[in-house]
Design a protein around this motif. Structure first.
Motif, PDB file in Angstrom:
ATOM      1  N   LYS A   4      42.593  37.319  61.155  1.00 16.44           N
ATOM      2  CA  LYS A   4      41.460  38.162  61.778  1.00 16.44           C
ATOM      3  C   LYS A   4      40.771  38.946  60.747  1.00 16.44           C
ATOM      4  N   ASN A   5      41.409  39.693  59.949  1.00 15.34           N
ATOM      5  CA  ASN A   5      40.707  40.459  58.905  1.00 15.34           C
ATOM      6  C   ASN A   5      40.301  39.683  57.690  1.00 15.34           C
ATOM      7  N   GLY A   6      40.369  38.390  57.630  1.00 15.09           N
ATOM      8  CA  GLY A   6      39.930  37.466  56.784  1.00 15.09           C
ATOM      9  C   GLY A   6      40.365  37.814  55.509  1.00 15.09           C
ATOM     10  N   ASP A   7      41.699  38.621  55.075  1.00 19.80           N
ATOM     11  CA  ASP A   7      41.953  38.851  53.881  1.00 19.80           C
ATOM     12  C   ASP A   7      42.867  37.682  53.467  1.00 19.80           C
ATOM     13  N   LYS A   8      42.326  36.902  52.529  1.00 23.93           N
ATOM     14  CA  LYS A   8      43.057  35.646  52.072  1.00 23.93           C
ATOM     15  C   LYS A   8      44.309  35.831  51.322  1.00 23.93           C
ATOM     16  N   SER A   9      44.480  37.203  50.672  1.00 28.01           N
ATOM     17  CA  SER A   9      45.572  37.292  49.804  1.00 28.01           C
ATOM     18  C   SER A   9      46.867  37.731  50.883  1.00 28.01           C
ATOM     19  N   ARG A  10      46.372  38.505  52.002  1.00 23.47           N
ATOM     20  CA  ARG A  10      47.272  38.890  52.845  1.00 23.47           C
ATOM     21  C   ARG A  10      47.805  37.651  53.711  1.00 23.47           C
ATOM     22  N   ILE A  11      46.816  36.813  53.869  1.00 23.90           N
ATOM     23  CA  ILE A  11      47.264  35.527  54.630  1.00 23.90           C
ATOM     24  C   ILE A  11      48.305  34.898  53.905  1.00 23.90           C
ATOM     25  N   SER A  12      48.035  34.554  52.835  1.00 25.03           N
ATOM     26  CA  SER A  12      49.074  33.944  51.961  1.00 25.03           C
ATOM     27  C   SER A  12      50.127  34.618  52.105  1.00 25.03           C
ATOM     28  N   GLU A  13      50.466  36.112  51.687  1.00 24.06           N
ATOM     29  CA  GLU A  13      51.655  36.826  51.854  1.00 24.06           C
ATOM     30  C   GLU A  13      52.487  36.689  53.093  1.00 24.06           C
ATOM     31  N   GLU A  14      51.544  36.886  54.320  1.00 25.18           N
ATOM     32  CA  GLU A  14      52.201  36.936  55.529  1.00 25.18           C
ATOM     33  C   GLU A  14      52.537  35.416  56.178  1.00 25.18           C
ATOM     34  N   GLY A  15      51.786  34.517  55.659  1.00 24.25           N
ATOM     35  CA  GLY A  15      52.257  32.996  55.939  1.00 24.25           C
ATOM     36  C   GLY A  15      53.545  32.856  55.118  1.00 24.25           C
ATOM     37  N   ALA A  16      53.644  33.091  53.988  1.00 21.19           N
ATOM     38  CA  ALA A  16      54.794  32.990  53.259  1.00 21.19           C
ATOM     39  C   ALA A  16      56.341  33.791  53.840  1.00 21.19           C
ATOM     40  N   ASP A  17      55.851  34.945  54.478  1.00 21.51           N
ATOM     41  CA  ASP A  17      56.910  35.636  55.062  1.00 21.51           C
ATOM     42  C   ASP A  17      57.271  34.905  56.550  1.00 21.51           C
ATOM     43  N   LEU A  18      56.198  34.424  57.075  1.00 19.69           N
ATOM     44  CA  LEU A  18      56.619  33.769  58.450  1.00 19.69           C
ATOM     45  C   LEU A  18      57.354  32.478  58.135  1.00 19.69           C
ATOM     46  N   LEU A  19      56.886  31.843  57.345  1.00 15.37           N
ATOM     47  CA  LEU A  19      57.834  30.654  56.827  1.00 15.37           C
ATOM     48  C   LEU A  19      59.155  30.838  56.605  1.00 15.37           C
TER      49      LEU A  19
END
Length: 97
Positions: free
Chosen positions: A56-71
């Motif tokens: 939602k915030n459009g923060d690409k680096s955080r998206i990658s980090e949180e995506g990795a955590d989620l996986l």
């Protein structure tokens, strides 16, 4: 390293930590938590929320980090529920036909 190889490597570590728990290992702590599978599920909920906020915030680096955590936490929940990563790969493959 191929994309799936890193997931297979992480899965191997999860399998090892499940078979040989270590007090120092975060993975072991989640897999052997007194709450059982609920601890993995709590972590999935937490990481999913953080992923949504990052998107939602459009923060690409955080998206990658949180995506990795989620996986990662998804994989822990698979292990905790007795389902293999291969069964997920097989299901995805079956949907391609």
């Amino acid at each position: 390293m191929k994309k799936a190889e890193i997931l297979d490597e992480i899965w191997a570590v999860i399998e090892d930590r499940a078979a040989h728990p270590s007090e120092e290992s975060y993975t072991s702590k989640i897999l052997t938590h007194r709450k059982g599978i609920d601890k993995s599920l709590e972590k999935i909920g937490e990481e999913c929320t953080e992923f949504i906020i990052a998107v939602k915030n459009g923060d690409k680096s955080r998206i990658s980090e949180e995506g990795a955590d989620l996986l990662f936490h998804f994989m822990l929940a698979l292990k905790g529920s007795g389902v293999t990563l291969q069964s997920v790969w097989d299901e995805l493959q079956s949907r391609r036909h």
